[in-house]
Design a protein around this motif. Structure first.
Motif, PDB file in Angstrom:
ATOM      1  N   ALA A   2       0.827  -1.206   0.000  1.00  0.00           N
ATOM      2  CA  ALA A   2       0.000   0.000   0.000  1.00  0.00           C
ATOM      3  C   ALA A   2       0.862   1.258   0.000  1.00  0.00           C
ATOM      4  O   ALA A   2       0.538   2.235  -0.683  1.00  0.00           O
ATOM      5  N   GLU A   3       1.956   1.222   0.729  1.00  0.00           N
ATOM      6  CA  GLU A   3       2.863   2.385   0.751  1.00  0.00           C
ATOM      7  C   GLU A   3       3.482   2.607  -0.625  1.00  0.00           C
ATOM      8  O   GLU A   3       3.662   3.739  -1.055  1.00  0.00           O
ATOM      9  N   GLY A   4       3.809   1.536  -1.325  1.00  0.00           N
ATOM     10  CA  GLY A   4       4.361   1.647  -2.666  1.00  0.00           C
ATOM     11  C   GLY A   4       3.360   2.245  -3.642  1.00  0.00           C
ATOM     12  O   GLY A   4       3.713   3.039  -4.508  1.00  0.00           O
ATOM     13  N   ARG A  11       1.952  -0.107  -9.121  1.00  0.00           N
ATOM     14  CA  ARG A  11       0.723   0.187  -9.858  1.00  0.00           C
ATOM     15  C   ARG A  11      -0.457   0.364  -8.911  1.00  0.00           C
ATOM     16  O   ARG A  11      -0.561  -0.313  -7.891  1.00  0.00           O
ATOM     17  N   GLY A  12      -1.338   1.286  -9.262  1.00  0.00           N
ATOM     18  CA  GLY A  12      -2.464   1.612  -8.405  1.00  0.00           C
ATOM     19  C   GLY A  12      -3.801   1.169  -8.948  1.00  0.00           C
ATOM     20  O   GLY A  12      -4.834   1.465  -8.353  1.00  0.00           O
ATOM     21  N   ASP A  13      -3.808   0.435 -10.062  1.00  0.00           N
ATOM     22  CA  ASP A  13      -5.069  -0.003 -10.648  1.00  0.00           C
ATOM     23  C   ASP A  13      -5.536  -1.351 -10.113  1.00  0.00           C
ATOM     24  O   ASP A  13      -6.578  -1.847 -10.500  1.00  0.00           O
ATOM     25  N   ASP A  17      -3.790  -5.838  -1.701  1.00  0.00           N
ATOM     26  CA  ASP A  17      -3.904  -7.246  -1.293  1.00  0.00           C
ATOM     27  C   ASP A  17      -3.808  -8.181  -2.500  1.00  0.00           C
ATOM     28  O   ASP A  17      -3.196  -9.250  -2.422  1.00  0.00           O
ATOM     29  N   GLU A  18      -4.411  -7.775  -3.614  1.00  0.00           N
ATOM     30  CA  GLU A  18      -4.335  -8.595  -4.825  1.00  0.00           C
ATOM     31  C   GLU A  18      -2.919  -8.593  -5.389  1.00  0.00           C
ATOM     32  O   GLU A  18      -2.443  -9.617  -5.893  1.00  0.00           O
ATOM     33  N   GLY A  21      -0.909 -11.002  -3.356  1.00  0.00           N
ATOM     34  CA  GLY A  21      -1.244 -12.375  -3.745  1.00  0.00           C
ATOM     35  C   GLY A  21      -0.594 -12.759  -5.063  1.00  0.00           C
ATOM     36  O   GLY A  21      -0.099 -13.874  -5.227  1.00  0.00           O
ATOM     37  N   TYR A  22      -0.581 -11.809  -6.007  1.00  0.00           N
ATOM     38  CA  TYR A  22       0.075 -12.033  -7.304  1.00  0.00           C
ATOM     39  C   TYR A  22       1.548 -12.389  -7.085  1.00  0.00           C
ATOM     40  O   TYR A  22       2.050 -13.352  -7.653  1.00  0.00           O
ATOM     41  N   CYS A  23       2.218 -11.609  -6.245  1.00  0.00           N
ATOM     42  CA  CYS A  23       3.638 -11.854  -5.979  1.00  0.00           C
ATOM     43  C   CYS A  23       3.858 -13.221  -5.350  1.00  0.00           C
ATOM     44  O   CYS A  23       4.748 -13.968  -5.764  1.00  0.00           O
ATOM     45  N   LEU A  24       3.064 -13.537  -4.343  1.00  0.00           N
ATOM     46  CA  LEU A  24       3.229 -14.824  -3.665  1.00  0.00           C
ATOM     47  C   LEU A  24       3.039 -15.993  -4.625  1.00  0.00           C
ATOM     48  O   LEU A  24       3.834 -16.940  -4.633  1.00  0.00           O
ATOM     49  N   HIS A  25       2.002 -15.928  -5.442  1.00  0.00           N
ATOM     50  CA  HIS A  25       1.743 -17.031  -6.372  1.00  0.00           C
ATOM     51  C   HIS A  25       2.785 -17.084  -7.481  1.00  0.00           C
ATOM     52  O   HIS A  25       3.225 -18.168  -7.871  1.00  0.00           O
ATOM     53  N   ALA A  26       3.174 -15.929  -7.981  1.00  0.00           N
ATOM     54  CA  ALA A  26       4.166 -15.914  -9.059  1.00  0.00           C
ATOM     55  C   ALA A  26       5.503 -16.473  -8.588  1.00  0.00           C
ATOM     56  O   ALA A  26       6.140 -17.263  -9.285  1.00  0.00           O
TER      57      ALA A  26
END
Length: 66
Positions: A2-4, A11-13, A17-18, A21-26
């Motif tokens: 969120a700070e980023g 990216r802000g779009d 939290d999503e 999750g993207y990072c963890l799964h990737a």
């Protein structure tokens, strides 16, 4: 994350939290990779997915012709 987003570094779009999750799964796939070069490529692609978009924003899948 969120700070980023607030600092304009991520990216802000997509909600933070999503993005997390993207990072963890990737990056979960890194354990199956056979070389450090492959891990670096995966990390590079994952980071690219977090960068703020510099092109016009499109709604839905119109960009891909669907």
């Amino acid at each position: 994350m969120a700070e980023g987003v607030q600092a304009g570094q991520v990216r802000g779009d997509v909600i933070p939290d999503e993005l997390a999750g993207y990072c963890l799964h990737a990056l979960a796939g890194a354990g199956a990779l056979t070389s450090m070069a492959a891990v670096r490529r995966l990390v590079s692609v994952t980071l690219a997915g977090l960068r703020p978009q510099s092109w016009p924003r499109y709604r839905g899948w119109a960009l891909f012709g669907a």
